[in-house]
Design an enzyme around this catalytic site. Structure first.
Site: not given
Ligand code: PMP
Length: 412
Positions: A127, A204, A207, A230, A370
Site C-alpha cells: 500500500h 502492515d 488487513q 477496518k 493505493c
Molecule cells: N495498509 C493496507 C494494506 C491497507 O489496506 C491500508 C488501508 N487501505 C493501509 C495500509 C492504510 O491504513 P490507514 O489508511 O487506516 O492508515
C-alpha cells in the site's frame, strides 16, 4: 466459544444499523470492507456513553471524570496488547492508524538508524502507506529502497527474496494481507528469513488485524500496525506495536504536552514509552471505542470470524467464475486468501462498473486501491474490488453476481 461453534451470523448482522439501509431502491450490499468496516451497536454505544458520561482529558486531572477517561484509555491499550499477543501494554502506541504507525517508525527508528547505503526492503504489493514513508526517510538518510517482486499469481517471489535479503538490509517491511490481491504473506517465515540476516521486520496488519487471529510474538516481527476503522472501530485511531527494547531506543518524532518529563526553554527530557510517542491530547474516545471493538470481535471469536470470512470469500471466488469476461487478480482459487476479490471485466472500466453497481445498491470499490506500482505490475490501470466481512452473506454474493451479469449486458 469453541473453534467449531459459530455465532448466529444473522443475529450478528442485525447489530449493524448501517447495513439495514435501502440504496437506490435496493437493500444495501456493503462490499467495501477492506476500505473500512461498519460498526455494531455495542461499539457505537460506547462512543455515546463516553461523551455523555466520562468525557475529560486523560492523565492530567485528579477529578473523577479524568480518572475514568484515563482508566478507559489505558484499559484500551491493555486490550489491544492482549488482542495481538504483545508482551505488555507499554508496547502499544496509539496512532491515527496504520499509516501514522509506519511514518512513526520511519521518522523515529529510520532517521536514527539508517545510513547511506543501508537497504530498506519492501515489496511490490505494498500500500502507498508502506512505500511513501520509506521514500521520505530514504531521501533524508541516503538509504536505498529495494522491492521483492510479485509473481503472476500475486505471491511474493521467494527466490528473489533470497537474493535481496543481504546484510545491508536493516528493515524488511511488508504487508500481512494485501488489500489489492488478497494474498496472505507467510509472515512467520519471512520474519525468520529477515532475522537471519540481522534485519528488523515491520508487518502492515491493516488487513489482518480484524480478520484473523494475530500473535505478534509467534510471528516474530519487530513492529506491527493496525487501523481501528477496518476492525469495527472508529476512524482516526490505530496502533503501533513494537518490541519494548526497540521502542525504548527510539527518539520521539513529535513533541508537545504529555510526552515530556521536564521542559526548559531550550531543551527537554522525555517520558518512557508509550507516552514518549503520544504528544498532545490523544484521540481518547477513539482509543476507548477501539477497545470496545476489540472486545466485540473477541466476543464473536477470532477463529470464527476468520472461518466465516474465508467461507464467504471461497464462495465469491467460485461464483465469480460464472461471470463472462471477468478475471480475478491474486492467488488462484483453492489457495487461502484474505476476504476480498479484486477483478477486471472486459466489458466495463472499473469506475463505470462500480457506478453501475452503486445504482443497484452494491458498494464495491474501483481504483488503484493505493497500490499504483502493483497495478503497473499487472498492467491494469485499476480494478473493481469486493471485500467481505463477517456480517456479509452468501445471498449478497448471489445478488452481486446477478448485478455483474446485468452489467455485462448493459456495457457489452
Ligand atoms: N495498509 C493496507 C494494506 C491497507 O489496506 C491500508 C488501508 N487501505 C493501509 C495500509 C492504510 O491504513 P490507514 O489508511 O487506516 O492508515
Amino acid at each position: 466459544m469453541t473453534a467449531s461453534s459459530q455465532p448466529d451470523w444473522t443475529q450478528v448482522r442485525s447489530q449493524f444499523p448501517a447495513l439495514a439501509q435501502v440504496i437506490h431502491d435496493r437493500p444495501l450490499i456493503y462490499f467495501d470492507n477492506a476500505a473500512t468496516s461498519q460498526k455494531p451497536n455495542a461499539v457505537l454505544d460506547v462512543l455515546q456513553h463516553y461523551y455523555q458520561c466520562d468525557n475529560a482529558n486523560v492523565h492530567r486531572g485528579l477529578h473523577e471524570l479524568s480518572n475514568r477517561a484515563t482508566e478507559a484509555y489505558e484499559g484500551a491499550r491493555k486490550k489491544i496488547a492482549r488482542y495481538i499477543g504483545a508482551a505488555s501494554e507499554e508496547e502499544i502506541i496509539f496512532t491515527r492508524g496504520t499509516t501514522e504507525a509506519i511514518n512513526l517508525v520511519a521518522q523515529s527508528w529510520g532517521r536514527k538508524n539508517l545510513r547511506a547505503g543501508d537497504v530498506v526492503l519492501l515489496t511490490e504489493m505494498e500500500h502507498h502507506s508502506n512505500l511513501v514513508p520509506w521514500q521520505i526517510v530514504a531521501e533524508q538518510t541516503g538509504a536505498i529502497l529495494k522491492h521483492v517482486p510479485v509473481t503472476d499469481d500475486g505471491l511474493l517471489d521467494l527466490d528473489q527474496l533470497e537474493q535481496l535479503l543481504t546484510e545491508e538490509v536493516k528493515l524488511f517491511s511488508f504487508v500481512h494481507v494485501s488489500n489489492s490481491l488478497g494474498t496472505i504473506n507467510p509472515a512467520k517465515e519471512l520474519c525468520a528469513k529477515a532475522k537471519a540476516v540481522g534485519a528488523l521486520t515491520f508487518l502492515d496488519g491493516a488487513q489482518s488485524a480484524g480478520h484473523m487471529p494475530v500473535d505478534v510474538r509467534d510471528i516474530g516481527c519487530d513492529f506491527y500496525a493496525l487501523s481501528g476503522h477496518k476492525m469495527c472501530g472508529p476512524t482516526g485511531i490505530g496502533a503501533l506495536w513494537g518490541k519494548k527494547s526497540l521502542l525504548d531506543s527510539m527518539p520521539p518524532w513529535q513533541g508537545g504536552g504529555e510526552m515530556i518529563l521536564k521542559v526548559e526553554l531550550t531543551r527537554s527530557t522525555y517520558k518512557p514509552v508509550p507516552a514518549r510517542f503520544e504528544a498532545g491530547t490523544p484521540d481518547i474516545s477513539g482509543a476507548i471505542v477501539l477497545g470496545a471493538a476489540v472486545d466485540y470481535l473477541e466476543s464473536l471469536g477470532r477463529d470464527q470470524i476468520w472461518a466465516h470470512d474465508s467461507e464467504l470469500t471461497r464462495y465469491a471466488l467460485d461464483r465469480l467464475t460464472e461471470v463472462k469476461g471477468l478475471r480475478v487478480l491474486g492467488p488462484p482459487r483453492g489457495q487461502q486468501r484474505g476476504a476480498l476479490a479484486a477483478f477486471v471485466m472486459d466489458s466495463a472500466h472499473p469506475h463505470d462498473l462500480v457506478t453501475f453497481a452503486n445504482s443497484h445498491g452494491l458498494a464495491l470499490r474501483g481504483g488503484h486501491h493505493c497500490t499504483q506500482p502493483l497495478m503497473r505490475r499487472f498492467r491494469v490501470p485499476s480494478t473493481s474490488r469486493a471485500s467481505f466481512y463477517f456480517y456479509n452473506t452468501k445471498q449478497e454474493i448471489d445478488a452481486m453476481i446477478e448485478i455483474l451479469h446485468e452489467a455485462n449486458k448493459f456495457f457489452g
